[in-house]
Scaffold this motif. Structure first.
Motif, PDB file in Angstrom:
ATOM      1  N   LEU A   1       7.578  -5.559  -5.867  1.00 19.89           N
ATOM      2  CA  LEU A   1       6.316  -5.622  -5.832  1.00 19.89           C
ATOM      3  C   LEU A   1       5.628  -6.243  -7.163  1.00 19.89           C
ATOM      4  CD1 LEU A   1       5.458  -2.186  -4.483  1.00 19.89           C
ATOM      5  CD2 LEU A   1       5.209  -4.221  -3.371  1.00 19.89           C
ATOM      6  N   THR A   2       4.486  -7.031  -6.750  1.00 16.97           N
ATOM      7  CA  THR A   2       3.649  -7.593  -7.894  1.00 16.97           C
ATOM      8  C   THR A   2       2.620  -6.614  -7.990  1.00 16.97           C
ATOM      9  OG1 THR A   2       2.666  -9.063  -6.499  1.00 16.97           O
ATOM     10  CG2 THR A   2       4.430  -9.876  -7.665  1.00 16.97           C
ATOM     11  N   HIS A   3       2.038  -5.986  -7.066  1.00 17.41           N
ATOM     12  CA  HIS A   3       0.786  -5.158  -6.746  1.00 17.41           C
ATOM     13  C   HIS A   3       0.847  -4.085  -5.792  1.00 17.41           C
ATOM     14  CE1 HIS A   3      -0.845  -9.185  -8.102  1.00 17.41           C
ATOM     15  NE2 HIS A   3      -1.699  -8.592  -8.615  1.00 17.41           N
ATOM     16  N   LEU A   4       0.604  -2.694  -6.396  1.00 15.17           N
ATOM     17  CA  LEU A   4       0.538  -1.615  -5.797  1.00 15.17           C
ATOM     18  C   LEU A   4      -0.778  -1.131  -5.433  1.00 15.17           C
ATOM     19  CD1 LEU A   4       2.557   0.712  -4.149  1.00 15.17           C
ATOM     20  CD2 LEU A   4       2.359   1.628  -6.536  1.00 15.17           C
ATOM     21  N   ASN A   5      -1.149  -0.804  -4.364  1.00 14.18           N
ATOM     22  CA  ASN A   5      -2.448  -0.292  -3.773  1.00 14.18           C
ATOM     23  C   ASN A   5      -2.456   1.160  -3.542  1.00 14.18           C
ATOM     24  OD1 ASN A   5      -3.667  -2.640  -4.351  1.00 14.18           O
ATOM     25  ND2 ASN A   5      -3.921  -3.348  -2.414  1.00 14.18           N
ATOM     26  N   TYR A   6      -2.988   2.025  -4.314  1.00  8.66           N
ATOM     27  CA  TYR A   6      -2.905   3.534  -3.695  1.00  8.66           C
ATOM     28  C   TYR A   6      -4.093   3.938  -3.118  1.00  8.66           C
ATOM     29  CZ  TYR A   6      -2.976   8.385  -4.547  1.00  8.66           C
ATOM     30  OH  TYR A   6      -2.941   9.927  -4.168  1.00  8.66           O
ATOM     31  N   ALA A   7      -3.859   4.250  -1.827  1.00  3.94           N
ATOM     32  CA  ALA A   7      -4.898   4.370  -0.600  1.00  3.94           C
ATOM     33  C   ALA A   7      -5.042   5.654  -0.324  1.00  3.94           C
ATOM     34  CB  ALA A   7      -4.568   3.627   0.585  1.00  3.94           C
TER      35      ALA A   7
ATOM     36  N   TYR B   1       0.939  -1.218  -0.017  1.00  2.56           N
ATOM     37  CA  TYR B   1       0.035  -0.048  -0.099  1.00  2.56           C
ATOM     38  C   TYR B   1       0.915   1.393  -0.103  1.00  2.56           C
ATOM     39  CZ  TYR B   1      -4.379  -2.275   0.795  1.00  2.56           C
ATOM     40  OH  TYR B   1      -5.754  -2.917   0.727  1.00  2.56           O
ATOM     41  N   PHE B   2       0.492   2.196  -0.960  1.00  2.00           N
ATOM     42  CA  PHE B   2       1.092   3.477  -0.932  1.00  2.00           C
ATOM     43  C   PHE B   2       0.236   4.503  -0.302  1.00  2.00           C
ATOM     44  CE2 PHE B   2       1.877   7.598  -2.801  1.00  2.00           C
ATOM     45  CZ  PHE B   2       3.241   7.816  -2.519  1.00  2.00           C
ATOM     46  N   ILE B   3       0.308   5.137   0.598  1.00  2.00           N
ATOM     47  CA  ILE B   3      -0.571   6.113   1.096  1.00  2.00           C
ATOM     48  C   ILE B   3      -0.572   7.603   0.588  1.00  2.00           C
ATOM     49  CG2 ILE B   3      -0.676   4.869   3.526  1.00  2.00           C
ATOM     50  CD1 ILE B   3       1.131   7.062   4.621  1.00  2.00           C
ATOM     51  N   GLN B   4      -1.740   8.114   0.195  1.00  2.00           N
ATOM     52  CA  GLN B   4      -1.910   9.261  -0.458  1.00  2.00           C
ATOM     53  C   GLN B   4      -1.502  10.370   0.165  1.00  2.00           C
ATOM     54  OE1 GLN B   4      -6.002  10.994   0.490  1.00  2.00           O
ATOM     55  NE2 GLN B   4      -6.206  10.896  -2.047  1.00  2.00           N
ATOM     56  N   TRP B   5      -1.654  10.450   1.628  1.00  2.00           N
ATOM     57  CA  TRP B   5      -1.200  11.355   2.609  1.00  2.00           C
ATOM     58  C   TRP B   5       0.330  11.442   2.891  1.00  2.00           C
ATOM     59  CZ3 TRP B   5      -4.185   7.406   3.554  1.00  2.00           C
ATOM     60  CH2 TRP B   5      -3.890   6.718   4.661  1.00  2.00           C
ATOM     61  N   GLY B   6       0.906  10.205   2.673  1.00  3.22           N
ATOM     62  CA  GLY B   6       2.300  10.363   2.614  1.00  3.22           C
ATOM     63  C   GLY B   6       3.291  11.373   2.094  1.00  3.22           C
ATOM     64  N   VAL B   7       2.784  12.058   1.111  1.00  2.96           N
ATOM     65  CA  VAL B   7       3.424  13.117   0.410  1.00  2.96           C
ATOM     66  C   VAL B   7       3.572  14.433   1.527  1.00  2.96           C
ATOM     67  CG1 VAL B   7       2.858  12.268  -1.840  1.00  2.96           C
ATOM     68  CG2 VAL B   7       1.519  14.103  -0.579  1.00  2.96           C
ATOM     69  N   TYR B   8       2.851  14.392   2.506  1.00  8.24           N
ATOM     70  CA  TYR B   8       2.807  15.777   3.443  1.00  8.24           C
ATOM     71  C   TYR B   8       4.065  15.435   4.614  1.00  8.24           C
ATOM     72  CZ  TYR B   8      -1.525  16.802   0.715  1.00  8.24           C
ATOM     73  OH  TYR B   8      -2.363  16.911  -0.158  1.00  8.24           O
TER      74      TYR B   8
ATOM     75  N   LEU C   1       4.040   0.966   2.722  1.00  7.32           N
ATOM     76  CA  LEU C   1       5.402   1.042   2.147  1.00  7.32           C
ATOM     77  C   LEU C   1       6.232   2.024   2.603  1.00  7.32           C
ATOM     78  CD1 LEU C   1       4.453   0.140  -1.625  1.00  7.32           C
ATOM     79  CD2 LEU C   1       5.771  -1.339  -0.085  1.00  7.32           C
ATOM     80  N   ASP C   2       5.760   3.291   3.251  1.00 10.57           N
ATOM     81  CA  ASP C   2       6.459   4.479   3.810  1.00 10.57           C
ATOM     82  C   ASP C   2       7.018   4.258   4.948  1.00 10.57           C
ATOM     83  OD1 ASP C   2       4.226   5.600   5.936  1.00 10.57           O
ATOM     84  OD2 ASP C   2       3.369   4.504   4.188  1.00 10.57           O
ATOM     85  N   GLY C   3       6.791   2.905   5.793  1.00 11.70           N
ATOM     86  CA  GLY C   3       7.309   2.666   7.004  1.00 11.70           C
ATOM     87  C   GLY C   3       8.634   2.112   7.034  1.00 11.70           C
ATOM     88  N   ASP C   4       8.811   1.681   5.635  1.00 13.23           N
ATOM     89  CA  ASP C   4      10.353   0.802   5.706  1.00 13.23           C
ATOM     90  C   ASP C   4      11.364   1.904   5.767  1.00 13.23           C
ATOM     91  OD1 ASP C   4      12.076  -1.356   5.219  1.00 13.23           O
ATOM     92  OD2 ASP C   4      11.175  -1.773   3.308  1.00 13.23           O
TER      93      ASP C   4
ATOM     94  N   LEU D   1      -1.452 -12.945   3.010  1.00 14.23           N
ATOM     95  CA  LEU D   1      -1.320 -12.310   4.474  1.00 14.23           C
ATOM     96  C   LEU D   1      -0.862 -10.998   4.587  1.00 14.23           C
ATOM     97  CD1 LEU D   1      -1.617 -13.178   7.646  1.00 14.23           C
ATOM     98  CD2 LEU D   1       0.592 -14.197   7.363  1.00 14.23           C
ATOM     99  N   GLY D   2      -1.332 -10.089   5.408  1.00 12.31           N
ATOM    100  CA  GLY D   2      -0.808  -8.646   5.768  1.00 12.31           C
ATOM    101  C   GLY D   2       0.259  -8.814   6.661  1.00 12.31           C
ATOM    102  N   VAL D   3       1.315  -7.843   6.557  1.00  6.22           N
ATOM    103  CA  VAL D   3       2.229  -7.625   7.451  1.00  6.22           C
ATOM    104  C   VAL D   3       2.513  -5.985   7.601  1.00  6.22           C
ATOM    105  CG1 VAL D   3       3.320  -9.877   6.708  1.00  6.22           C
ATOM    106  CG2 VAL D   3       3.991  -7.484   5.690  1.00  6.22           C
ATOM    107  N   PRO D   4       3.007  -5.717   8.961  1.00  7.97           N
ATOM    108  CA  PRO D   4       2.884  -4.186   8.985  1.00  7.97           C
ATOM    109  C   PRO D   4       4.414  -3.824   8.858  1.00  7.97           C
ATOM    110  CG  PRO D   4       3.198  -5.368  11.156  1.00  7.97           C
ATOM    111  CD  PRO D   4       2.938  -6.618  10.109  1.00  7.97           C
ATOM    112  N   PHE D   5       4.631  -2.676   8.506  1.00  8.77           N
ATOM    113  CA  PHE D   5       5.828  -1.942   8.392  1.00  8.77           C
ATOM    114  C   PHE D   5       5.821  -0.732   9.335  1.00  8.77           C
ATOM    115  CE2 PHE D   5       7.763  -2.737   3.906  1.00  8.77           C
ATOM    116  CZ  PHE D   5       7.900  -4.155   4.051  1.00  8.77           C
ATOM    117  N   TYR D   6       4.985  -1.078  10.648  1.00  7.20           N
ATOM    118  CA  TYR D   6       4.967  -0.120  11.576  1.00  7.20           C
ATOM    119  C   TYR D   6       4.722  -0.984  12.905  1.00  7.20           C
ATOM    120  CZ  TYR D   6       0.166  -1.402  11.824  1.00  7.20           C
ATOM    121  OH  TYR D   6      -1.048  -2.034  11.816  1.00  7.20           O
TER     122      TYR D   6
END
Length: 432
Positions: free
Chosen positions: A70-76, A45-52, A414-417, A314-319
């Motif tokens: 990545l095989t898939h990128l979800n824009y949230a 997942y790429f978070i929309q508000w991460g650009v701020y 993805l921004d948490g990495d 399965l979901g995994v957290p980068f936080y």
């Protein structure tokens, strides 16, 4: 802005009405991203508000090496209005914000007056650089699911919802821009309705109806009717078995989905008094919780109800999740009580790279601890306690996914990495 996911916190289509789309015989077959013809996926997942505040751009996915893995990128996320039709949560971030040459995937600055800018233009550039990467628009989320029930309520509302979403995000007809300005950015749609049949966010509360369970299936069928079977249709699915039963006709749902991502985190957090795991593979010994949660509990719940292994991601957290004022006790703070730990963006929530940095701060007293049997890690300095997944735990998660023959891993977010892509390299490198 974080995303607390939940408040803990032979096709079976014969019973559906004749108006529903019927899955073709080969609906479980797909070609996935850079891994070619494969069932194992790496979804991020790429978070929309991460650009701020985070200043995390699409280009960071290239610089870290994440995009190539990545095989898939979800824009949230995209949101829904009260009528259930698709709207942008932030047009400035989505298609208006200009990018400098240094911020752009292709190394060229946006020009004044160009039709498409913002994150969507950067995603378009990313797709040009990685043509096998599938990019999907994610709809809803914790704060954006309020009106999903309205969208799914009737045949007319379902048809109007799907048309509005496919017109906007797939055909690329964005408000105020020429027709088709964003065509080709998105390959499909990811539904993050949190949750059909039970409440997620309570401020303000979501609309919830008893018929949400059946209507979610009908909504998926309407997506397939309008989009066909060549586009991705995915869904984010809850960890709590009670929410599974309240909101999902599991076998029918997976007939329509390309795959479903299972929540693998937020099992516990600072909304609970005891400092506890938030993403363990198994329930740790001595867990004092009334209800036991873990990735194994979640995976077993979905598989036992009919989810195909090859479609269960399965979901995994980068936080991580953290507590403050935790007394040492006998297990290095585990299960000790505390309050939400101070953090950069939200008390009790911290990105992985910021938690890792705590270990190397001058005078830091933090030490790493692990429960190898349950499969989770934490750091503790005698007062503040953070649980998170580092590279070691990511490899452990990958081995679990391999051993259970699941359909891959999904990352929030993805921004948490680290800038070097430490977590995604460990995760993807260990997936088969």
């Amino acid at each position: 802005m974080s995303r607390r996911r939940w408040g803990v916190a032979a096709l079976a289509v014969g019973a559906l009405s004749a108006s529903l789309a019927v899955a073709p015989a080969n609906a479980d077959v797909e070609t996935n991203g850079h891994h070619g013809y494969s069932k194992t996926r790496t979804v991020g997942y790429f978070i929309q508000w991460g650009v701020y505040d985070r200043n995390f751009r699409v280009k960071n996915l290239v610089d870290s090496g994440a995009a190539a893995r990545l095989t898939h990128l979800n824009y949230a996320f995209g949101f829904l209005d009260e009528a259930g039709k698709c709207v942008s949560a932030d047009p400035w971030a989505d298609w208006q914000m200009p990018h400098t040459a240094e911020q752009s995937v292709n190394g060229k600055a946006d020009e004044a007056g160009q039709v498409l800018a913002g994150n969507l233009n950067q995603l378009k550039q990313l797709k040009a650089k990685y043509p096998k990467l599938r990019i999907n628009i994610s709809l809803g989320g914790w704060t954006g699911s309020r009106y999903f029930s309205n969208a799914a309520l009737t045949p007319e509302s379902r048809a109007a919802h799907v048309k509005s979403c496919t017109d906007m995000w797939i055909k690329g007809d964005l408000p105020g821009l020429p027709e088709g300005a964003a065509k080709g950015v998105f390959d499909g749609i990811d539904l993050d309705w949190e949750w059909p049949g039970s409440n997620g966010n309570m401020a303000p509360p979501n609309v919830v109806r008893p018929e949400d369970k059946q209507n979610f299936t009908k909504l998926l069928a309407e997506y397939r009717r309008q989009m066909g079977w060549n586009r991705d249709l995915t869904a984010f699915l809850p960890a709590d078995p009670k929410q599974v039963d309240a909101g999902f006709e599991v076998r029918k749902v997976f007939c329509y989905l390309t795959f479903g991502t299972l929540q693998g985190y937020d099992y516990h957090g600072a909304w609970d008094a005891p400092a506890n795991q938030q993403s363990a593979l198994r329930v740790p010994k001595g867990d004092p919780s009334e209800f036991e949660f873990s990735s194994e509990v979640t995976v077993n719940a979905w598989l036992s109800r009919g989810a195909p292994r090859s479609k269960a991601v399965l979901g995994v957290p980068f936080y991580g999740r953290g507590w403050d004022g935790v007394a040492p006790g006998t297990r290095n703070g585990l299960f000790g009580t505390g309050v939400p730990a101070p953090a950069k963006y939200e008390a009790g929530y911290e990105d992985f790279h910021r938690i890792k940095a705590k270990l190397s701060e001058p005078g830091s007293a933090y030490k790493i601890y692990r429960d190898g049997k349950a499969g989770f890690a934490w750091i503790y300095d005698g007062k503040t306690w953070w649980t998170y997944d580092d590279a070691t735990e990511m490899k452990r998660k990958a081995r679990y996914i391999n051993d259970r023959r699941l359909g891959g891993a999904m990352i929030w977010s993805l921004d948490g990495d680290t800038p070097q892509g430490e977590l995604i390299k460990a995760l993807d490198g260990a997936l088969k």
